[in-house]
Motif scaffolding. Sequence first.
Motif, PDB file in Angstrom:
ATOM      1  N   ARG A  48     -41.032  32.096  14.575  1.00  0.00           N
ATOM      2  CA  ARG A  48     -40.245  30.983  14.055  1.00  0.00           C
ATOM      3  C   ARG A  48     -40.881  30.244  12.871  1.00  0.00           C
ATOM      4  NH1 ARG A  48     -35.757  29.953  15.607  1.00  0.00           N
ATOM      5  NH2 ARG A  48     -34.721  29.535  17.517  1.00  0.00           N
ATOM      6  N   PRO A  49     -42.182  29.903  12.900  1.00  0.00           N
ATOM      7  CA  PRO A  49     -42.735  29.189  11.737  1.00  0.00           C
ATOM      8  C   PRO A  49     -42.554  29.968  10.438  1.00  0.00           C
ATOM      9  CG  PRO A  49     -44.251  29.028  13.565  1.00  0.00           C
ATOM     10  CD  PRO A  49     -43.172  30.015  13.972  1.00  0.00           C
ATOM     11  N   LEU A  50     -42.690  31.290  10.500  1.00  0.00           N
ATOM     12  CA  LEU A  50     -42.500  32.102   9.305  1.00  0.00           C
ATOM     13  C   LEU A  50     -41.030  32.147   8.901  1.00  0.00           C
ATOM     14  CD1 LEU A  50     -44.926  35.076   9.967  1.00  0.00           C
ATOM     15  CD2 LEU A  50     -45.298  33.042   8.555  1.00  0.00           C
ATOM     16  N   LEU A  51     -40.140  32.205   9.891  1.00  0.00           N
ATOM     17  CA  LEU A  51     -38.710  32.194   9.612  1.00  0.00           C
ATOM     18  C   LEU A  51     -38.338  30.924   8.860  1.00  0.00           C
ATOM     19  CD1 LEU A  51     -35.769  33.327  10.134  1.00  0.00           C
ATOM     20  CD2 LEU A  51     -35.771  31.822  12.124  1.00  0.00           C
ATOM     21  N   TYR A  52     -38.789  29.777   9.350  1.00  0.00           N
ATOM     22  CA  TYR A  52     -38.437  28.512   8.713  1.00  0.00           C
ATOM     23  C   TYR A  52     -39.135  28.334   7.378  1.00  0.00           C
ATOM     24  CZ  TYR A  52     -35.853  27.290  12.854  1.00  0.00           C
ATOM     25  OH  TYR A  52     -34.946  27.284  13.863  1.00  0.00           O
ATOM     26  N   ALA A  53     -40.376  28.772   7.243  1.00  0.00           N
ATOM     27  CA  ALA A  53     -41.065  28.665   5.955  1.00  0.00           C
ATOM     28  C   ALA A  53     -40.303  29.449   4.898  1.00  0.00           C
ATOM     29  CB  ALA A  53     -42.507  29.159   6.070  1.00  0.00           C
ATOM     30  N   GLY A  54     -39.885  30.651   5.237  1.00  0.00           N
ATOM     31  CA  GLY A  54     -39.097  31.452   4.304  1.00  0.00           C
ATOM     32  C   GLY A  54     -37.768  30.812   3.980  1.00  0.00           C
ATOM     33  N   HIS A  55     -37.150  30.192   4.974  1.00  0.00           N
ATOM     34  CA  HIS A  55     -35.865  29.498   4.767  1.00  0.00           C
ATOM     35  C   HIS A  55     -36.046  28.354   3.780  1.00  0.00           C
ATOM     36  CE1 HIS A  55     -31.815  28.237   5.693  1.00  0.00           C
ATOM     37  NE2 HIS A  55     -32.221  27.059   6.133  1.00  0.00           N
ATOM     38  N   TYR A  56     -37.117  27.599   3.929  1.00  0.00           N
ATOM     39  CA  TYR A  56     -37.370  26.469   3.019  1.00  0.00           C
ATOM     40  C   TYR A  56     -37.614  26.952   1.589  1.00  0.00           C
ATOM     41  CZ  TYR A  56     -37.979  23.965   7.441  1.00  0.00           C
ATOM     42  OH  TYR A  56     -37.800  23.439   8.693  1.00  0.00           O
ATOM     43  N   VAL A  57     -38.316  28.068   1.448  1.00  0.00           N
ATOM     44  CA  VAL A  57     -38.550  28.632   0.114  1.00  0.00           C
ATOM     45  C   VAL A  57     -37.217  29.066  -0.503  1.00  0.00           C
ATOM     46  CG1 VAL A  57     -39.577  30.596  -1.122  1.00  0.00           C
ATOM     47  CG2 VAL A  57     -40.936  29.304   0.541  1.00  0.00           C
ATOM     48  N   ARG A  58     -36.346  29.704   0.288  1.00  0.00           N
ATOM     49  CA  ARG A  58     -35.041  30.130  -0.221  1.00  0.00           C
ATOM     50  C   ARG A  58     -34.172  28.924  -0.581  1.00  0.00           C
ATOM     51  NH1 ARG A  58     -35.959  33.330   3.864  1.00  0.00           N
ATOM     52  NH2 ARG A  58     -34.334  32.495   5.213  1.00  0.00           N
ATOM     53  N   ILE A  59     -34.285  27.825   0.181  1.00  0.00           N
ATOM     54  CA  ILE A  59     -33.551  26.601  -0.155  1.00  0.00           C
ATOM     55  C   ILE A  59     -34.011  26.081  -1.512  1.00  0.00           C
ATOM     56  CG2 ILE A  59     -33.269  24.150   0.408  1.00  0.00           C
ATOM     57  CD1 ILE A  59     -33.242  25.008   3.392  1.00  0.00           C
ATOM     58  N   ALA A  60     -35.323  25.975  -1.702  1.00  0.00           N
ATOM     59  CA  ALA A  60     -35.861  25.473  -2.975  1.00  0.00           C
ATOM     60  C   ALA A  60     -35.424  26.363  -4.138  1.00  0.00           C
ATOM     61  CB  ALA A  60     -37.384  25.375  -2.901  1.00  0.00           C
ATOM     62  N   ALA A  61     -35.448  27.678  -3.949  1.00  0.00           N
ATOM     63  CA  ALA A  61     -35.029  28.595  -5.011  1.00  0.00           C
ATOM     64  C   ALA A  61     -33.543  28.427  -5.318  1.00  0.00           C
ATOM     65  CB  ALA A  61     -35.336  30.034  -4.608  1.00  0.00           C
ATOM     66  N   ALA A  62     -32.716  28.230  -4.289  1.00  0.00           N
ATOM     67  CA  ALA A  62     -31.275  28.047  -4.508  1.00  0.00           C
ATOM     68  C   ALA A  62     -31.001  26.759  -5.273  1.00  0.00           C
ATOM     69  CB  ALA A  62     -30.537  28.045  -3.175  1.00  0.00           C
ATOM     70  N   VAL A  63     -31.704  25.693  -4.916  1.00  0.00           N
ATOM     71  CA  VAL A  63     -31.513  24.408  -5.601  1.00  0.00           C
ATOM     72  C   VAL A  63     -32.003  24.509  -7.041  1.00  0.00           C
ATOM     73  CG1 VAL A  63     -32.162  21.963  -5.629  1.00  0.00           C
ATOM     74  CG2 VAL A  63     -31.602  23.074  -3.461  1.00  0.00           C
ATOM     75  N   ALA A  64     -33.095  25.222  -7.272  1.00  0.00           N
ATOM     76  CA  ALA A  64     -33.645  25.365  -8.617  1.00  0.00           C
ATOM     77  C   ALA A  64     -32.802  26.288  -9.492  1.00  0.00           C
ATOM     78  CB  ALA A  64     -35.076  25.891  -8.543  1.00  0.00           C
ATOM     79  N   GLY A  65     -31.984  27.136  -8.881  1.00  0.00           N
ATOM     80  CA  GLY A  65     -31.178  28.087  -9.639  1.00  0.00           C
ATOM     81  C   GLY A  65     -30.010  27.438 -10.360  1.00  0.00           C
ATOM     82  N   ARG A  66     -29.214  28.282 -10.967  1.00  0.00           N
ATOM     83  CA  ARG A  66     -28.076  27.800 -11.753  1.00  0.00           C
ATOM     84  C   ARG A  66     -26.743  27.988 -11.037  1.00  0.00           C
ATOM     85  NH1 ARG A  66     -29.482  27.243 -17.354  1.00  0.00           N
ATOM     86  NH2 ARG A  66     -31.612  27.916 -17.657  1.00  0.00           N
ATOM     87  N   ARG A  67     -26.687  28.883 -10.070  1.00  0.00           N
ATOM     88  CA  ARG A  67     -25.427  29.151  -9.366  1.00  0.00           C
ATOM     89  C   ARG A  67     -25.129  28.052  -8.361  1.00  0.00           C
ATOM     90  NH1 ARG A  67     -25.988  34.768  -6.630  1.00  0.00           N
ATOM     91  NH2 ARG A  67     -23.805  34.394  -6.160  1.00  0.00           N
ATOM     92  N   PRO A  68     -23.857  27.858  -8.043  1.00  0.00           N
ATOM     93  CA  PRO A  68     -23.550  26.951  -6.935  1.00  0.00           C
ATOM     94  C   PRO A  68     -24.273  27.466  -5.689  1.00  0.00           C
ATOM     95  CG  PRO A  68     -21.527  27.802  -7.940  1.00  0.00           C
ATOM     96  CD  PRO A  68     -22.673  28.525  -8.561  1.00  0.00           C
ATOM     97  N   ALA A  69     -24.663  26.557  -4.809  1.00  0.00           N
ATOM     98  CA  ALA A  69     -25.413  26.948  -3.617  1.00  0.00           C
ATOM     99  C   ALA A  69     -24.798  26.323  -2.378  1.00  0.00           C
ATOM    100  CB  ALA A  69     -26.871  26.525  -3.743  1.00  0.00           C
ATOM    101  N   VAL A  70     -24.748  27.105  -1.304  1.00  0.00           N
ATOM    102  CA  VAL A  70     -24.337  26.610   0.010  1.00  0.00           C
ATOM    103  C   VAL A  70     -25.490  26.892   0.953  1.00  0.00           C
ATOM    104  CG1 VAL A  70     -22.709  26.827   1.918  1.00  0.00           C
ATOM    105  CG2 VAL A  70     -21.876  26.968  -0.432  1.00  0.00           C
TER     106      VAL A  70
END
Length: 177
Positions: A48-70
């Motif tokens: 689980r800690p690795l699952l959530y760490a990866g999720h947080y990284v993907r969230i940051a990348a989505a917010v930093a990107g240019r496409r709409p994000a959900v």
Amino acid sequence: MRLTFPSDSVVVVAGVPGAGKTTLIRRAVDPGAVRVVDTDDRRDGRPRPLLYAGHYVRIAAAVAGRRPAVIHSRGTHALLRRAIAVLAALRGRPAHLVLLDAERGEAEAGQRARGRTIAPAEMDRQLARWRRLLADRPDGEGWASVVVLDREQAASTQAIEFAAEPARGPRTAAATM
């Protein structure tokens, strides 16, 4: 019902486990047009800690990107919820919060239907945080809009879509029936 947001938006779909977040995202979002970040996309047996760490990284990348994000999130961890709103603001993007409000019985039925349940004590904690979130109303956290849907409204939501152009002026979500 359709939820329409500006094309540069970050939308967080939040709710307790079993509220229907993944179901709504899979049904109403076009993953070809939108960056979707869902914990279900990475359930591969990792601790689980690795699952959530990866999720947080993907969230940051989505917010930093240019496409709409959900983004799929429980929404009950205030620090993470606020961090998404702040990161979006730093990128000049409006952040919208869609809260899926499910009663405990509905949420537990949703968990059972997906074959993934959480312990009753953890559900108690999640529900207590959820009730505080709804009572405190996160409007002052930097969200461009906050939409609360019950399970029936979520089930009738046909699309979470994004306007062709970024919004100018006040940024809000538009819900149409």
